[in-house]
Design a protein around this motif. Sequence first.
Motif, PDB file in Angstrom:
ATOM      1  N   LYS A  60     -79.638 -26.620  26.817  1.00 53.03           N
ATOM      2  CA  LYS A  60     -80.196 -27.771  27.513  1.00 53.03           C
ATOM      3  C   LYS A  60     -80.135 -29.015  26.623  1.00 53.03           C
ATOM      4  N   PHE A  63     -73.778 -17.503  31.815  1.00 51.01           N
ATOM      5  CA  PHE A  63     -74.884 -18.343  32.258  1.00 51.01           C
ATOM      6  C   PHE A  63     -74.407 -19.736  32.668  1.00 51.01           C
ATOM      7  N   GLU A  64     -75.211 -20.363  33.530  1.00 48.91           N
ATOM      8  CA  GLU A  64     -74.938 -21.733  33.937  1.00 48.91           C
ATOM      9  C   GLU A  64     -75.161 -22.686  32.761  1.00 48.91           C
ATOM     10  N   ALA A  65     -74.560 -23.857  32.846  1.00 51.09           N
ATOM     11  CA  ALA A  65     -74.783 -24.882  31.836  1.00 51.09           C
ATOM     12  C   ALA A  65     -76.253 -25.295  31.825  1.00 51.09           C
ATOM     13  N   ASP A  66     -76.724 -25.730  30.656  1.00 45.84           N
ATOM     14  CA  ASP A  66     -78.079 -26.285  30.520  1.00 45.84           C
ATOM     15  C   ASP A  66     -79.159 -25.269  30.880  1.00 45.84           C
ATOM     16  N   THR A  67     -79.004 -24.027  30.429  1.00 48.50           N
ATOM     17  CA  THR A  67     -79.937 -22.961  30.811  1.00 48.50           C
ATOM     18  C   THR A  67     -81.020 -22.708  29.772  1.00 48.50           C
ATOM     19  N   ARG A 115     -72.549 -25.287  25.622  1.00 44.94           N
ATOM     20  CA  ARG A 115     -72.539 -25.515  27.068  1.00 44.94           C
ATOM     21  C   ARG A 115     -73.821 -25.039  27.732  1.00 44.94           C
ATOM     22  N   VAL A 116     -74.321 -23.866  27.331  1.00 44.52           N
ATOM     23  CA  VAL A 116     -75.505 -23.303  27.992  1.00 44.52           C
ATOM     24  C   VAL A 116     -76.803 -23.866  27.417  1.00 44.52           C
ATOM     25  N   VAL A 122     -80.576 -21.435  21.551  1.00 43.92           N
ATOM     26  CA  VAL A 122     -79.517 -20.432  21.460  1.00 43.92           C
ATOM     27  C   VAL A 122     -79.441 -19.997  20.000  1.00 43.92           C
ATOM     28  N   GLU A 124     -69.151 -22.472  24.043  1.00 43.46           N
ATOM     29  CA  GLU A 124     -69.950 -21.820  25.071  1.00 43.46           C
ATOM     30  C   GLU A 124     -71.447 -21.901  24.757  1.00 43.46           C
ATOM     31  N   LEU A 151     -69.714 -16.857  28.130  1.00 44.13           N
ATOM     32  CA  LEU A 151     -71.090 -16.583  28.511  1.00 44.13           C
ATOM     33  C   LEU A 151     -71.244 -16.672  30.025  1.00 44.13           C
TER      34      LEU A 151
END
Length: 239
Positions: free
Chosen positions: A129, A97-101, A126-127, A105, A123, A95
């Motif tokens: 929050k 995107f940054e972590a915690d986005t 990871r993204v 999901v 993944e 993915l």
Amino acid sequence: MNNGWEQSAQAWIASMGERGDWGREHVLDPVMLRRVALGQFARALDVGCGEGRFCRMLKAAGVAATGIDPTQRLVEVARQRDPSGDYRLGVAEQLEFEADTFDLVVSYLTLVDIVDFRTAIGEMARVLKPGGSLLIANLTSFTSACAAQGWIKDQEGNRLHFPVDRYLDEFPFRLEWAGVRIENWHRPLSAYMAAFLERDLHLAFFAEPEPVSGEASRQENHRRAPWFVVMEWQRPAVF
């Protein structure tokens, strides 16, 4: 690996209206949308968004949604149907995107398409929050084990039972309907559960939903051999 989606994209688009197919409309959408409403989410990522149907449903529910899909034609149609939406080419295993986005999901019948589903789940986690939810709709492993074979029938065509075989194995199988020819994957439920638990996610909701509408005969078949499972996994909040 060619899983058939590029070649099947146009047939999928033709068969998938705003109401979705039978299983989405009558079985999964009511459960998925209920979990979305209860969560009061602000920003969602739909992994494997296809032509964008569920992203549009999230948008209608007041959730800002980003959709990713590896099939270019499906992303193009998603953008055409929702010009103000955010639809991108991408794969679940990496993915962008940054972590915690995202606080939500979604994987709506997409884990069965993904070869490296363990990396994909990592993944998605990871993204997400802290305090956010990973909402999963998937084929049940009891039916995916023999999905390519289907029901065992008598000489008159009456459905006797749905078989289960090679349940503990992990293997691909081919499905064909309405011009769509794709490859899905069977895994035992324990393989999925372990992948979520290894990411320190907590199970907040689990259901094998029944149909809530639709033709009586199809409702009965789905009750005899439930086709879907819905799970909501939460990332622990940080205090």
